[in-house]
Design a protein around this motif. Structure first.
Motif, PDB file in Angstrom:
ATOM      1  N   GLU A   5     -10.451 -53.016 -77.204  1.00 42.10           N
ATOM      2  CA  GLU A   5     -11.407 -53.419 -76.190  1.00 42.10           C
ATOM      3  C   GLU A   5     -10.679 -53.966 -74.967  1.00 42.10           C
ATOM      4  O   GLU A   5      -9.697 -54.689 -75.061  1.00 42.10           O
ATOM      5  N   ALA A   6     -11.167 -53.616 -73.804  1.00 41.47           N
ATOM      6  CA  ALA A   6     -10.615 -54.119 -72.553  1.00 41.47           C
ATOM      7  C   ALA A   6     -11.736 -54.748 -71.748  1.00 41.47           C
ATOM      8  O   ALA A   6     -12.829 -54.214 -71.678  1.00 41.47           O
ATOM      9  N   ASP A   7     -11.449 -55.885 -71.141  1.00 40.65           N
ATOM     10  CA  ASP A   7     -12.463 -56.551 -70.327  1.00 40.65           C
ATOM     11  C   ASP A   7     -12.582 -55.855 -68.983  1.00 40.65           C
ATOM     12  O   ASP A   7     -11.575 -55.505 -68.371  1.00 40.65           O
ATOM     13  N   ALA A 154      -5.959 -48.212 -71.380  1.00 44.19           N
ATOM     14  CA  ALA A 154      -6.144 -47.083 -72.286  1.00 44.19           C
ATOM     15  C   ALA A 154      -6.955 -47.541 -73.493  1.00 44.19           C
ATOM     16  O   ALA A 154      -6.419 -47.917 -74.535  1.00 44.19           O
ATOM     17  N   CYS A 155      -8.236 -47.494 -73.343  1.00 44.52           N
ATOM     18  CA  CYS A 155      -9.182 -47.979 -74.350  1.00 44.52           C
ATOM     19  C   CYS A 155     -10.228 -46.897 -74.563  1.00 44.52           C
ATOM     20  O   CYS A 155     -10.832 -46.408 -73.607  1.00 44.52           O
ATOM     21  N   GLY A 156     -10.424 -46.488 -75.825  1.00 47.21           N
ATOM     22  CA  GLY A 156     -11.344 -45.404 -76.125  1.00 47.21           C
ATOM     23  C   GLY A 156     -12.747 -45.631 -75.611  1.00 47.21           C
ATOM     24  O   GLY A 156     -13.368 -44.720 -75.056  1.00 47.21           O
ATOM     25  N   ALA A 157     -13.271 -46.850 -75.775  1.00 47.58           N
ATOM     26  CA  ALA A 157     -14.644 -47.140 -75.365  1.00 47.58           C
ATOM     27  C   ALA A 157     -14.816 -46.993 -73.852  1.00 47.58           C
ATOM     28  O   ALA A 157     -15.783 -46.387 -73.376  1.00 47.58           O
ATOM     29  N   ASP A 158     -13.862 -47.541 -73.080  1.00 42.54           N
ATOM     30  CA  ASP A 158     -13.960 -47.446 -71.619  1.00 42.54           C
ATOM     31  C   ASP A 158     -13.766 -46.006 -71.150  1.00 42.54           C
ATOM     32  O   ASP A 158     -14.420 -45.556 -70.205  1.00 42.54           O
ATOM     33  N   ALA A 159     -12.855 -45.294 -71.801  1.00 44.44           N
ATOM     34  CA  ALA A 159     -12.631 -43.895 -71.427  1.00 44.44           C
ATOM     35  C   ALA A 159     -13.898 -43.077 -71.645  1.00 44.44           C
ATOM     36  O   ALA A 159     -14.261 -42.229 -70.818  1.00 44.44           O
ATOM     37  N   GLN A 160     -14.602 -43.324 -72.743  1.00 44.63           N
ATOM     38  CA  GLN A 160     -15.845 -42.588 -73.015  1.00 44.63           C
ATOM     39  C   GLN A 160     -16.912 -42.900 -71.974  1.00 44.63           C
ATOM     40  O   GLN A 160     -17.653 -42.009 -71.543  1.00 44.63           O
TER      41      GLN A 160
END
Length: 311
Positions: A5-7, A154-160
């Motif tokens: 997770e990234a803020d 590089a965070c899957g949730a933000d990339a999606q």
């Protein structure tokens, strides 16, 4: 690609004892649309003073990027590296796509040049939203600038979220092992991790665009790595090239190699069921296909060029 997770970058709050400051307009990714860049730096400064500009929920400031950041970088792109782009028609006109590229060059000039190649060759001038390593965002000034120019962790949730919003997202799966490899290993792809980028594309329902970059390997020929110094400085490596650190700051000037960036035919992960993103076998198979596609293209491009500096 690390999945953590990234803020979202917070907007700065004004001090209670400070005079009122212009308020920037915060827009969601879907609300933010490319704006015509101000015609002069005077117009840009005026917009900063009045607050008449937007940033999206990730901190991306397209006005700052187009007016201040891209012009000097474009000069390097056009005059120093003389980048030639092929396969630009494979960039989707509408909708998102995950652009997966090889990584090299000791310093990540390849990511910067790829972002310009996408923006300047896309019919609608889309920006490449690059996924960066955590180290990038820990560096003072550089981390804030990376956010403002469209990069995010590089965070899957933000990339999606970006992909589902129709953005073009760039990822370099080799990471530091790619950008920091020795000159003797040039144009030999390193491991693509566990294929997290495939799962990200499949879950977002977008294709993968393989991107092959030739020219970056020779800008800083890395012949050694001072590991104790790298560890002391908290860096993944401390490179030694024929010119650095021997020539000091002058050794940081990249050699003027001739570049070519190729965008390959889409690999249609968007046609797979989202459930397949949890299929480890599928993810590894698709990651291997992307890697092999890029490696074959690199081999062909290197074989075709006559000179490192003339192409």
């Amino acid at each position: 690609m690390p999945v953590q997770e990234a803020d979202v970058i917070p907007l700065p709050t004004a001090r209670t004892d400070a005079p009122p400051q212009p308020t920037r307009k915060l827009a969601s990714v879907t609300e933010l649309r490319p704006r015509r860049a101000p015609q002069s730096l005077t117009d840009f400064v005026r917009s900063r003073l009045t607050g008449d500009y937007q940033v999206d929920e990730f901190g991306f400031d397209p006005q700052l990027t187009d007016t201040v950041v891209l012009p000097p970088l474009r000069m390097i792109y056009e005059k120093w590296f003389r980048v030639e782009v092929t396969g630009e028609k494979n960039l989707p006109l509408d909708g998102g796509a995950l652009i997966v590229a090889n990584h090299s060059g000791t310093l990540p000039w390849d990511a910067v040049m790829t972002s310009i190649a996408v923006h300047d060759n896309h019919p609608r001038g889309k920006h490449l939203r690059m996924l960066g390593a955590e180290l990038v965002f820990k560096v003072p000034v550089l981390g804030a600038l990376a956010r403002r120019t469209g990069q995010t962790l590089a965070c899957g949730a933000d990339a999606q979220r970006l992909l589902r919003s129709g953005e073009l997202v760039g990822v370099w799966p080799e990471g530091f092992k790619g950008v920091g490899k020795s000159f003797s290993e040039r144009y030999q792809l390193q491991r693509f991790g566990r294929g997290g980028f495939v799962a990200t594309a499949a879950k977002a329902g977008v294709p993968i665009i393989p991107c092959s970059i030739v020219g970056a390997e020779e800008i800083y020929p890395k012949i050694a790595d001072i590991k104790p110094l790298a560890k002391l400085l908290g860096l993944p490596y401390f490179p030694v090239t024929p010119f650095f650190p021997l020539l000091g700051p002058l050794g940081a000037i990249p050699l003027p190699t001739k570049w070519r960036i190729d965008f390959g035919a889409p690999i249609r992960t968007d046609l797979a069921s989202p459930d397949t993103a949890d299929d480890h076998g599928f993810v590894l198979e698709m990651a291997a296909e992307v890697r092999e596609t890029i490696q074959r293209t690199l081999d062909s491009m290197v074989a075709e060029r006559e000179s490192v500096f003339r192409g």
